[in-house]
Scaffold this motif. Sequence first.
Motif, short mmCIF file in Angstrom:
data_model
loop_
_atom_site.label_atom_id
_atom_site.label_comp_id
_atom_site.label_asym_id
_atom_site.label_seq_id
_atom_site.Cartn_x
_atom_site.Cartn_y
_atom_site.Cartn_z
N ASP A 58 2.30 8.46 -25.28
CA ASP A 58 2.44 9.72 -25.28
C ASP A 58 2.65 10.22 -23.69
O ASP A 58 3.08 9.14 -23.01
CB ASP A 58 1.27 10.58 -25.88
N ASN A 59 2.51 11.47 -23.66
CA ASN A 59 2.51 11.98 -22.09
C ASN A 59 1.78 11.40 -21.08
O ASN A 59 2.09 11.20 -20.08
CB ASN A 59 2.29 13.66 -22.08
N LYS A 62 3.51 8.31 -19.88
CA LYS A 62 4.63 8.51 -19.16
C LYS A 62 3.95 9.12 -17.83
O LYS A 62 4.70 8.81 -16.99
CB LYS A 62 5.43 9.47 -20.17
N LEU A 65 3.10 6.11 -15.69
CA LEU A 65 4.23 5.51 -15.13
C LEU A 65 4.88 6.04 -14.15
O LEU A 65 5.19 5.29 -13.24
CB LEU A 65 5.35 5.17 -16.49
N ASN A 66 4.83 7.31 -14.34
CA ASN A 66 5.71 8.02 -13.18
C ASN A 66 4.82 7.84 -11.83
O ASN A 66 5.23 7.80 -10.77
CB ASN A 66 5.59 9.56 -13.37
N THR A 97 5.75 0.90 -24.70
CA THR A 97 5.91 1.23 -23.27
C THR A 97 6.86 1.00 -22.51
O THR A 97 7.44 1.74 -21.39
CB THR A 97 4.59 0.33 -22.73
N LEU A 100 9.33 3.95 -22.76
CA LEU A 100 8.76 5.14 -21.73
C LEU A 100 9.21 4.62 -20.17
O LEU A 100 9.71 5.60 -19.32
CB LEU A 100 7.53 5.52 -21.69
N ALA A 101 8.94 3.37 -19.98
CA ALA A 101 9.06 2.87 -18.64
C ALA A 101 10.69 3.00 -18.27
O ALA A 101 11.06 3.35 -16.91
CB ALA A 101 8.61 1.51 -18.32
N GLU A 103 12.81 5.34 -19.19
CA GLU A 103 13.06 6.82 -18.84
C GLU A 103 12.68 6.77 -17.45
O GLU A 103 13.54 7.59 -16.60
CB GLU A 103 12.28 7.54 -19.86
N VAL A 104 11.39 6.45 -17.09
CA VAL A 104 11.01 6.74 -15.67
C VAL A 104 11.68 6.03 -14.61
O VAL A 104 12.10 6.95 -13.57
CB VAL A 104 9.31 6.30 -15.83
#
Length: 107
Positions: A58-59, A62, A65-66, A97, A100-101, A103-104
Amino acid sequence: MEVIQTAGRDSLGTFASEFVHLNDDILFGEVWSREEKLSLRDRSLVTVVSLMSQGSADNSLKFHLNEAKKNGITKDEIAEIITHAAFYAGWPKAWATFNLAKEVWSE
């Protein structure tokens, strides 16, 4: 370096003032700021793997990860970290994961 976090106050305001204090002031303000004990980079690595192992796609994952990216973890390193953790945390959690990674580290 002191880590400043306002996510609790921004999201919850006075609705859960003790939780906000623990999140913003203690967890991020005190624990994350103890760089003499563990670097921000290492804290990010531990946090990402912990959230991954819980299945948190979820957020919060993320966000961390950022933070890992900001704290110096490279795309190649996060790919290796997730791959390694997949054997211990679970293959589906690694896939989530990785999504999401990707995307980041594409940003």
